[in-house]
Write a protein that holds these residues in place. Structure first.
Motif, PDB file in Angstrom:
ATOM      1  N   UNK A  15     -31.613   2.633   9.747  1.00  0.00           N
ATOM      2  CA  UNK A  15     -31.791   2.113  11.108  1.00  0.00           C
ATOM      3  C   UNK A  15     -30.697   1.078  11.385  1.00  0.00           C
ATOM      4  N   UNK A  16     -31.067  -0.200  11.560  1.00  0.00           N
ATOM      5  CA  UNK A  16     -30.066  -1.231  11.856  1.00  0.00           C
ATOM      6  C   UNK A  16     -29.714  -2.068  10.629  1.00  0.00           C
ATOM      7  N   UNK A  17     -30.204  -1.703   9.466  1.00  0.00           N
ATOM      8  CA  UNK A  17     -29.979  -2.498   8.258  1.00  0.00           C
ATOM      9  C   UNK A  17     -29.089  -1.726   7.284  1.00  0.00           C
ATOM     10  N   UNK A  18     -28.080  -2.429   6.740  1.00  0.00           N
ATOM     11  CA  UNK A  18     -27.192  -1.808   5.762  1.00  0.00           C
ATOM     12  C   UNK A  18     -27.949  -1.668   4.446  1.00  0.00           C
ATOM     13  N   UNK A  19     -28.139  -0.417   4.023  1.00  0.00           N
ATOM     14  CA  UNK A  19     -28.862  -0.154   2.781  1.00  0.00           C
ATOM     15  C   UNK A  19     -27.933  -0.271   1.582  1.00  0.00           C
ATOM     16  N   UNK A  20     -26.696   0.241   1.743  1.00  0.00           N
ATOM     17  CA  UNK A  20     -25.705   0.132   0.682  1.00  0.00           C
ATOM     18  C   UNK A  20     -24.329   0.011   1.320  1.00  0.00           C
ATOM     19  N   UNK A  21     -23.609  -1.074   1.036  1.00  0.00           N
ATOM     20  CA  UNK A  21     -22.272  -1.213   1.629  1.00  0.00           C
ATOM     21  C   UNK A  21     -21.294  -0.224   1.016  1.00  0.00           C
ATOM     22  N   UNK A  22     -20.228   0.042   1.740  1.00  0.00           N
ATOM     23  CA  UNK A  22     -19.198   0.943   1.239  1.00  0.00           C
ATOM     24  C   UNK A  22     -18.308   0.200   0.242  1.00  0.00           C
ATOM     25  N   UNK A  23     -17.953   0.890  -0.845  1.00  0.00           N
ATOM     26  CA  UNK A  23     -17.055   0.313  -1.845  1.00  0.00           C
ATOM     27  C   UNK A  23     -15.615   0.580  -1.431  1.00  0.00           C
ATOM     28  N   UNK A  24     -14.845  -0.489  -1.285  1.00  0.00           N
ATOM     29  CA  UNK A  24     -13.479  -0.346  -0.763  1.00  0.00           C
ATOM     30  C   UNK A  24     -12.515  -1.217  -1.557  1.00  0.00           C
ATOM     31  N   UNK A  25     -11.215  -0.953  -1.330  1.00  0.00           N
ATOM     32  CA  UNK A  25     -10.145  -1.827  -1.810  1.00  0.00           C
ATOM     33  C   UNK A  25      -9.531  -2.501  -0.598  1.00  0.00           C
ATOM     34  N   UNK A  26      -9.200  -3.773  -0.738  1.00  0.00           N
ATOM     35  CA  UNK A  26      -8.716  -4.573   0.384  1.00  0.00           C
ATOM     36  C   UNK A  26      -7.235  -4.880   0.182  1.00  0.00           C
ATOM     37  N   UNK A  27      -6.498  -4.829   1.267  1.00  0.00           N
ATOM     38  CA  UNK A  27      -5.053  -5.042   1.206  1.00  0.00           C
ATOM     39  C   UNK A  27      -4.720  -6.522   1.074  1.00  0.00           C
ATOM     40  N   UNK A  28      -3.654  -6.784   0.331  1.00  0.00           N
ATOM     41  CA  UNK A  28      -3.099  -8.130   0.232  1.00  0.00           C
ATOM     42  C   UNK A  28      -1.584  -8.011   0.160  1.00  0.00           C
ATOM     43  N   UNK A  29      -0.902  -9.060   0.576  1.00  0.00           N
ATOM     44  CA  UNK A  29       0.552  -9.042   0.566  1.00  0.00           C
ATOM     45  C   UNK A  29       1.080  -9.096  -0.866  1.00  0.00           C
ATOM     46  N   UNK A  30       2.206  -8.415  -1.145  1.00  0.00           N
ATOM     47  CA  UNK A  30       2.809  -8.516  -2.481  1.00  0.00           C
ATOM     48  C   UNK A  30       3.216  -9.954  -2.779  1.00  0.00           C
ATOM     49  N   UNK A  31       3.097 -10.329  -4.036  1.00  0.00           N
ATOM     50  CA  UNK A  31       3.449 -11.694  -4.417  1.00  0.00           C
ATOM     51  C   UNK A  31       4.940 -11.919  -4.275  1.00  0.00           C
ATOM     52  N   UNK A  32       5.337 -13.184  -4.085  1.00  0.00           N
ATOM     53  CA  UNK A  32       6.753 -13.511  -3.895  1.00  0.00           C
ATOM     54  C   UNK A  32       7.573 -13.175  -5.134  1.00  0.00           C
ATOM     55  N   UNK A  33       6.929 -13.318  -6.296  1.00  0.00           N
ATOM     56  CA  UNK A  33       7.651 -13.046  -7.537  1.00  0.00           C
ATOM     57  C   UNK A  33       8.073 -11.590  -7.587  1.00  0.00           C
TER      58      UNK A  33
END
Length: 210
Positions: A171-189
């Motif tokens: 219904x309106x309640x999240x039963x199980x969240x989606x498993x994802x990978x999140x973007x991040x900027x490459x390190x300066x090194x």
């Protein structure tokens, strides 16, 4: 004649005496009834006692009934859900049996795909729905669970770059969240190392050309 004002102690003592006498008179006053009236009062008292005991017993039985019905409700609350899922289980068994007899994987894949579709349709009937996560979508902690972060320049930082598992909503309640990978900027090194490698490669190519 000179009037004499009583002391406070005497006034208090007089009031206490008056109250004590009134209480004693009330105690000595008795209500006299005839034997017939007394017997009638005893019968009425007996009737009310029986009613009180019967009411207490009915309340106790009602509590037990409500408790039993509540247990039965929770025990068989998913009966209709399971009844709807049985055809999908039957279809899976038929698909496996047909694949074993024919040895064709294509038929098995088609059967499993149809069964999965039936399962999803059944779940939707009871308010359970899958929700897709688009690549590049902003990370939402209420709908997504970050499995890890991934350095990339293809997507903005803090957006979804990979989906490992779909999410489900009841219904309106999240039963199980989606498993994802999140973007991040490459390190300066790493950026610096990459620039150094590019510069070295260019210098090497110039040296070879000379």
């Amino acid at each position: 004649m000179i009037p004499v004002t009583p002391k406070p102690e005497e006034v208090k003592e007089e009031k206490d005496t008056t109250r004590s006498q009134a209480a004693q008179e009330a105690k000595e006053e008795r209500l006299e009834v005839s034997p017939e009236e007394w017997e009638k009062l005893q019968e009425e008292l007996k009737v009310w006692k029986e009613r009180a005991l019967r009411y207490a017993a009915e309340m106790e039985n009602l509590k037990k009934t409500v408790k039993r019905e509540k247990e039965e409700f929770y025990k068989y609350a998913l009966e209709q859900v399971f009844r709807e899922l049985l055809p999908s289980i039957d279809n899976l068994e038929r698909a496996l049996e047909a694949a074993e007899q024919s040895g064709e994987t294509k038929a098995l894949i088609e059967g499993v795909a149809l069964t999965l579709k039936g399962l999803i349709n059944t779940m939707e009937k009871f308010g359970l729905q899958q929700f897709e996560v688009a690549l590049g979508e902003a990370f939402n902690p209420h709908h997504h669970e970050a499995l890890h972060v991934e350095e990339t320049e293809e997507h903005p930082e803090g957006t979804v770059v990979r989906v490992y598992q779909k999410g489900y909503r009841l219904h309106d309640r999240v039963l199980r969240p989606a498993l994802v990978a999140v973007a991040t900027r490459p390190s300066r090194k790493k950026e610096s190392d990459s620039e150094t490698q590019e510069a070295s490669s260019d210098a090497s190519q110039e040296h070879k050309s000379q």
